[in-house]
Write an enzyme that holds these catalytic residues in place. Sequence first.
Site, PDB file in Angstrom:
ATOM      1  N   GLY A 186       0.830  -1.209   0.000  1.00 47.70           N
ATOM      2  CA  GLY A 186       0.000   0.000   0.000  1.00 47.70           C
ATOM      3  C   GLY A 186       0.854   1.244   0.000  1.00 47.70           C
ATOM      4  O   GLY A 186       0.542   2.219   0.685  1.00 47.70           O
ATOM      5  N   ALA A 187       1.922   1.231  -0.811  1.00 49.29           N
ATOM      6  CA  ALA A 187       2.897   2.333  -0.771  1.00 49.29           C
ATOM      7  C   ALA A 187       2.504   3.498  -1.669  1.00 49.29           C
ATOM      8  O   ALA A 187       3.245   4.459  -1.776  1.00 49.29           O
ATOM      9  CB  ALA A 187       4.274   1.813  -1.177  1.00 49.29           C
ATOM     10  N   ASN A 188       1.338   3.414  -2.308  1.00 47.05           N
ATOM     11  CA  ASN A 188       0.965   4.484  -3.238  1.00 47.05           C
ATOM     12  C   ASN A 188       0.240   5.639  -2.554  1.00 47.05           C
ATOM     13  O   ASN A 188       0.020   6.678  -3.160  1.00 47.05           O
ATOM     14  CB  ASN A 188       0.082   3.934  -4.355  1.00 47.05           C
ATOM     15  CG  ASN A 188      -1.212   3.361  -3.808  1.00 47.05           C
ATOM     16  OD1 ASN A 188      -1.201   2.300  -3.186  1.00 47.05           O
ATOM     17  ND2 ASN A 188      -2.312   4.046  -3.999  1.00 47.05           N
ATOM     18  N   GLY A 217      -1.148   7.492   1.555  1.00 46.53           N
ATOM     19  CA  GLY A 217      -1.214   7.467   3.016  1.00 46.53           C
ATOM     20  C   GLY A 217       0.096   7.098   3.699  1.00 46.53           C
ATOM     21  O   GLY A 217       1.196   7.439   3.269  1.00 46.53           O
ATOM     22  N   ILE A 218      -0.055   6.396   4.820  1.00 47.50           N
ATOM     23  CA  ILE A 218       1.091   6.027   5.652  1.00 47.50           C
ATOM     24  C   ILE A 218       2.121   5.215   4.847  1.00 47.50           C
ATOM     25  O   ILE A 218       3.335   5.389   5.007  1.00 47.50           O
ATOM     26  CB  ILE A 218       0.614   5.171   6.852  1.00 47.50           C
ATOM     27  CG1 ILE A 218      -0.488   5.887   7.655  1.00 47.50           C
ATOM     28  CG2 ILE A 218       1.776   4.747   7.728  1.00 47.50           C
ATOM     29  CD1 ILE A 218      -0.055   7.116   8.385  1.00 47.50           C
ATOM     30  N   GLY A 219       1.635   4.352   3.988  1.00 51.77           N
ATOM     31  CA  GLY A 219       2.549   3.507   3.190  1.00 51.77           C
ATOM     32  C   GLY A 219       3.415   4.356   2.274  1.00 51.77           C
ATOM     33  O   GLY A 219       4.623   4.131   2.146  1.00 51.77           O
ATOM     34  N   SER A 266      -3.203  -0.461  15.530  1.00 50.86           N
ATOM     35  CA  SER A 266      -4.065   0.717  15.656  1.00 50.86           C
ATOM     36  C   SER A 266      -4.553   0.850  17.086  1.00 50.86           C
ATOM     37  O   SER A 266      -4.713  -0.153  17.791  1.00 50.86           O
ATOM     38  CB  SER A 266      -5.270   0.565  14.730  1.00 50.86           C
ATOM     39  OG  SER A 266      -6.244   1.537  15.027  1.00 50.86           O
ATOM     40  N   TYR A 298     -12.961  -3.596  11.344  1.00 47.23           N
ATOM     41  CA  TYR A 298     -11.670  -2.902  11.294  1.00 47.23           C
ATOM     42  C   TYR A 298     -10.850  -3.200  12.551  1.00 47.23           C
ATOM     43  O   TYR A 298      -9.674  -3.580  12.472  1.00 47.23           O
ATOM     44  CB  TYR A 298     -11.875  -1.390  11.140  1.00 47.23           C
ATOM     45  CG  TYR A 298     -10.556  -0.648  11.147  1.00 47.23           C
ATOM     46  CD1 TYR A 298      -9.671  -0.758  10.074  1.00 47.23           C
ATOM     47  CD2 TYR A 298     -10.171   0.129  12.241  1.00 47.23           C
ATOM     48  CE1 TYR A 298      -8.439  -0.115  10.095  1.00 47.23           C
ATOM     49  CE2 TYR A 298      -8.942   0.776  12.269  1.00 47.23           C
ATOM     50  CZ  TYR A 298      -8.083   0.653  11.185  1.00 47.23           C
ATOM     51  OH  TYR A 298      -6.849   1.279  11.215  1.00 47.23           O
TER      52      TYR A 298
HETATM   53  N1  NAP Z   1      -4.367   6.912   9.358  1.00 50.08           N
HETATM   54  C1  NAP Z   1      -4.519   6.551  10.610  1.00 50.08           C
HETATM   55  O1  NAP Z   1      -4.775   7.372  11.500  1.00 50.08           O
HETATM   56  C2  NAP Z   1      -4.302   5.121  11.018  1.00 50.08           C
HETATM   57  C3  NAP Z   1      -4.468   4.784  12.371  1.00 50.08           C
HETATM   58  C4  NAP Z   1      -4.212   3.472  12.771  1.00 50.08           C
HETATM   59  C5  NAP Z   1      -3.783   2.541  11.849  1.00 50.08           C
HETATM   60  N2  NAP Z   1      -3.658   2.880  10.531  1.00 50.08           N
HETATM   61  C6  NAP Z   1      -3.214   1.854   9.602  1.00 50.08           C
HETATM   62  O2  NAP Z   1      -2.289   2.378   8.678  1.00 50.08           O
HETATM   63  C7  NAP Z   1      -2.417   1.700   7.424  1.00 50.08           C
HETATM   64  C8  NAP Z   1      -2.555   2.714   6.318  1.00 50.08           C
HETATM   65  O3  NAP Z   1      -3.649   3.574   6.619  1.00 50.08           O
HETATM   66  P1  NAP Z   1      -3.811   4.968   5.858  1.00 50.08           P
HETATM   67  O4  NAP Z   1      -4.419   5.910   6.804  1.00 50.08           O
HETATM   68  O5  NAP Z   1      -2.565   5.307   5.151  1.00 50.08           O
HETATM   69  O6  NAP Z   1      -4.946   4.564   4.797  1.00 50.08           O
HETATM   70  P2  NAP Z   1      -5.124   5.018   3.285  1.00 50.08           P
HETATM   71  O7  NAP Z   1      -4.648   6.405   3.068  1.00 50.08           O
HETATM   72  O8  NAP Z   1      -6.543   4.667   2.940  1.00 50.08           O
HETATM   73  O9  NAP Z   1      -4.142   4.063   2.494  1.00 50.08           O
HETATM   74  C9  NAP Z   1      -4.384   2.705   2.447  1.00 50.08           C
HETATM   75  C10 NAP Z   1      -3.399   2.071   1.487  1.00 50.08           C
HETATM   76  O10 NAP Z   1      -3.683   0.661   1.471  1.00 50.08           O
HETATM   77  C11 NAP Z   1      -3.902   0.301   0.108  1.00 50.08           C
HETATM   78  N3  NAP Z   1      -4.809  -0.825  -0.023  1.00 50.08           N
HETATM   79  C12 NAP Z   1      -6.074  -0.946   0.456  1.00 50.08           C
HETATM   80  N4  NAP Z   1      -6.595  -2.129   0.061  1.00 50.08           N
HETATM   81  C13 NAP Z   1      -5.647  -2.743  -0.683  1.00 50.08           C
HETATM   82  C14 NAP Z   1      -5.580  -3.969  -1.380  1.00 50.08           C
HETATM   83  N5  NAP Z   1      -6.633  -4.813  -1.413  1.00 50.08           N
HETATM   84  N6  NAP Z   1      -4.439  -4.308  -2.015  1.00 50.08           N
HETATM   85  C15 NAP Z   1      -3.375  -3.458  -2.013  1.00 50.08           C
HETATM   86  N7  NAP Z   1      -3.378  -2.264  -1.404  1.00 50.08           N
HETATM   87  C16 NAP Z   1      -4.507  -1.920  -0.740  1.00 50.08           C
HETATM   88  C17 NAP Z   1      -4.462   1.534  -0.560  1.00 50.08           C
HETATM   89  O11 NAP Z   1      -4.328   1.408  -1.947  1.00 50.08           O
HETATM   90  P3  NAP Z   1      -5.412   2.070  -2.977  1.00 50.08           P
HETATM   91  O12 NAP Z   1      -4.949   3.469  -3.168  1.00 50.08           O
HETATM   92  O13 NAP Z   1      -5.299   1.220  -4.179  1.00 50.08           O
HETATM   93  O14 NAP Z   1      -6.755   1.983  -2.303  1.00 50.08           O
HETATM   94  C18 NAP Z   1      -3.545   2.579   0.066  1.00 50.08           C
HETATM   95  O15 NAP Z   1      -2.306   2.574  -0.571  1.00 50.08           O
HETATM   96  C19 NAP Z   1      -3.604   0.757   7.571  1.00 50.08           C
HETATM   97  O16 NAP Z   1      -3.137  -0.533   7.863  1.00 50.08           O
HETATM   98  C20 NAP Z   1      -4.357   1.330   8.750  1.00 50.08           C
HETATM   99  O17 NAP Z   1      -5.105   0.351   9.458  1.00 50.08           O
HETATM  100  C21 NAP Z   1      -3.912   4.146  10.101  1.00 50.08           C
END
Ligand code: NAP
Length: 305
Positions: free
Chosen positions: A20-22, A24-26, A150, A175
């Site tokens: 998921g490096a494209n 958010g956090i990734g 989380s 979730y």
């Molecule tokens: N942000 C927060 O405050 C927070 C808090 C606690 C934990 N987290 C954890 O941090 C991680 C990233 O969260 P984020 O906030 O960065 O979310 P995000 O911005 O929605 O990014 C999610 C990433 O995961 C990818 N992804 C989702 N489903 C996928 C699939 N089936 N195959 C491959 N890639 C997939 C998305 O790709 P697409 O662009 O293709 O959808 C995107 O790159 C998650 O594991 C989340 O549970 C985040």
Amino acid sequence: MTWNPNDLPLQTGKVVAVTGANAGIGFWTAYALAGTGASVILLTRNSKRADAAVQAIRAHVPTADLTVVPLDVADLGSVRDAGARLADLPRLDVLVNNAGIVHAPRRRELTADGLELVTGTNFFGAFALTAAALPALERTSGSRIVSLGSLASMLVRLNTDDLQQERRYSGWNAYAYSKIMLSSFGYELDRRLVARGSGTRSLVAHPGYSISGRTRTVPGVNEPSRLGRFVDTLQTPFTQGKEDGASPIVRAAIDPAAEGGTFYGPRYLMKGEPVAMKPARITTDERVAAAIWAEAEVATGIPLL
Ligand SMILES: NC(=O)c1ccc[n+]([C@@H]2O[C@H](COP(=O)([O-])OP(=O)(O)OC[C@H]3O[C@@H](n4cnc5c(N)ncnc54)[C@H](OP(=O)(O)O)[C@@H]3O)[C@@H](O)[C@H]2O)c1
């Protein structure tokens, strides 16, 4: 030991893979690690978004060594193919299990493999990818697996008899369950790696409360609407941008002093510099971990360790 997120140790010659490096956090994890000189493998399901991420990282680190590998973590066939690419690498220093669904659907949905969608994406896919990548990780001295936990793990009661919520579903529980499972897996993996004398370690990290509207605009990667920015800015006191949210993940990945089984997160729970912290009790319960591991082996058909 002190850790300065703005002065990361060089990782030249190392290879890190981020799911998921494209976005958010990734994305910000990949961005920071590319800045250390590491070769970064971006595992993503959307080639257009992956291209935007690569362009943005190259604008920051022109010499970055970046490789895009297709991965839909919700599809076990895709995980198998991506995992085979990782397994073939001469070295793999870090695997970051980041990809995930953050906003779960209100009604229970299934992956193509018939697994509950949120668990299938956030946990079973990571379990299967880790299993596939383990040979390359174990060939690499000092390698690590970092799984994304989380704060949601602290807020629900897990029913180990219904991990995929067949009997009772809610999006929020889906979730939170998936995050408990991935974290629990992270700690249990570390225990099992230690038990077999492996040099690979497993850590867990969480980004606090990190939101897009508090994150820098990056074309094709982070483009919140003006309204989104406005609403997110109102939450400033208890949120941070995803650049900062990536810091605990980066620390878990490359701090030379980080030990297996450690949980990193922001100092003030939802924001702040990355520090080691106490994990939610449910995620370190060994009986719960055994049930989760068994569920993953059945769901993926992959016996691991
Ligand atoms: N942000 C927060 O405050 C927070 C808090 C606690 C934990 N987290 C954890 O941090 C991680 C990233 O969260 P984020 O906030 O960065 O979310 P995000 O911005 O929605 O990014 C999610 C990433 O995961 C990818 N992804 C989702 N489903 C996928 C699939 N089936 N195959 C491959 N890639 C997939 C998305 O790709 P697409 O662009 O293709 O959808 C995107 O790159 C998650 O594991 C989340 O549970 C985040």
